[in-house]
Scaffold this active site. Sequence first.
Site, short mmCIF file in Angstrom:
data_model
loop_
_atom_site.label_atom_id
_atom_site.label_comp_id
_atom_site.label_asym_id
_atom_site.label_seq_id
_atom_site.Cartn_x
_atom_site.Cartn_y
_atom_site.Cartn_z
CG ASP A 192 -57.15 30.58 83.95
OD1 ASP A 192 -56.60 29.72 83.54
OD2 ASP A 192 -56.71 31.75 83.93
CG HIS A 366 -53.12 32.25 82.66
ND1 HIS A 366 -54.40 32.17 82.21
CD2 HIS A 366 -52.41 32.17 81.60
CE1 HIS A 366 -54.51 32.09 81.00
NE2 HIS A 366 -53.24 32.14 80.71
ZN ZN Z 1 -56.78 31.54 77.36
ZN ZN Z 2 -55.94 35.10 77.57
#
Ligand code: ZN
Ligand code: ZN
Length: 553
Positions: A192, A366
Amino acid sequence: MAAPETLRIIPLGGLGEIGLNMMLIEYGGQSLAIDCGVMFPEPSMLGIDLVVPDWTYLRERPDSLQGLICTHGHEDHIGALPFLAREFPVPTYATPFAHALIKNKREEHNIEFPLECFRAGDSWRVGPFEIEAIHITHSIVDTVALAIRTPVGTIVHSGDFKFDPTPLDDHPSDLPHLAELGDEGVLALLSDSTNVERPGVTPSERSITRNLEAVFLQSPGRVLVSTFASHLHRIQQVLDISARTNRRVAVAGRGMVTNIGIGQDLGCLRVPDGVMVDLNEARQVPPDRLTVLTTGSQAEPRSALTRIAMNGYKKLAIDPGDTVILSSRMIPGNEKAIGEVINHLHRRGAEVLYEKVATGLHVSGHANQAELSLMMQLIRPKFFVPIHGEYRHLIRHVALAERMGMPAENCFLLEDGDVLELEQEHARRGEPVTAGRVFVDGKGVGDVEDVVLRDRRHLSDGGLVLAMLAVDQHTGDVISGPELISRGFGVGDESQAHFERAREAVLAALEELAPESRTVPAEVKEEMRRTLRRYFKKALDRRPVILPVVTEL
Ligand SMILES: [Zn+2]
Ligand SMILES: [Zn+2]
């Protein structure tokens, strides 16, 4: 002896944009898809409701797809599933919360495909792939990373993650397991990239509790909290803080009501006794004793918060002294619309707290740089591919990997449609495949019949209708129009009569809008599109692309 088969990694979406996530892992002519998400249209994409990945590549090899795994229930990971499943009703695997959300979509879209539930810690086989799910933390419950064991080696897909050491459910990411995978040896890590621009670590979900609580204590009136309806931990915080500060909680917005129900059923949301109050009875609760959880943090047209801001929500009106918290990030592209909602809330006398004026009322889901580094240290992959990001995120993530000691030739910056071919010791780029964006006209909720998928190349096959309207920016009164201009949409002698009736339908629909909604171009455009789409479908059985243009004078 035949040459050893290569493993192919093929991103069909999400590498080059935020959203649209879809990754194929292919071996020996069989493939596995990871996630199948949407992207919300940019303001310049007039006439479009949703964007889904182009899966032409799968159409060219119809029997290759063996299954689809969803890492979590966010729309950028599951939103395009109903559209894919119409063509490829393959077994789909999801964690409990995502499973429940997908089940609702399956019903709304009225389609059938096998849907299986799995939990972190489970392992199972799909075609030539052995899948293992690993618990990680994110801004939605039941999120996993995946280890995919293949005949060539193990691939680790991070999913969307942060390493929250003190999550609300006391269930931090399974770092020991990620380290074990690293010990075992990992061929490639796909990780990510969303927050790669941010140094340090993302603050824990718990870090905002005290700040939220202070607002609840200080607000002389009602506290309205708008967040993503899927963010059960944020919803949990609002429920708990309300109970502690002696406030009842009313819920506004269909998605929020549905998800709270699902969360309770699954046991991942605990509603304190006696805290809930029906929205219809909320008026009887003294303002300083009431919290309202609402949808609409992105100022979506017709969402609860947007309608409340425009005074077009029957069950609830803002009074001076109320406080509105936007407990979410402003998604780029939505800033203008969110700004309008904030303006209107202020006009009604509310205090409005959002990321630019109040810190510590929202945290990201995130990983920042330090957590991304930690992921690489735990997994120690041979090859590295950044995922889930725009080009600038991907390139920074590669730079971070190189600083961490990954050889440059082992880092692959792939974009949608690029192919990475892996063997046990080698990796190389393959021939790119077709990838891109397909536009969806119609939301597919309540009006499935109306949904049209429009390939960019054939966008105007059904014709185009441009609808132009000028409104007074203060009163919302129509100054001129709607003027309808069509291309490739001739309907013979009756065109003029139809366009006249369509114009009348638009004017009638605008008349029904709350007066303040008429001063918000996004609301007016949405209403024009809905009305025209319905008119042409009903009267002519045609589905032209409708491009609304609203000028404020
Ligand atoms: Zn996402
Ligand atoms: Zn997500």
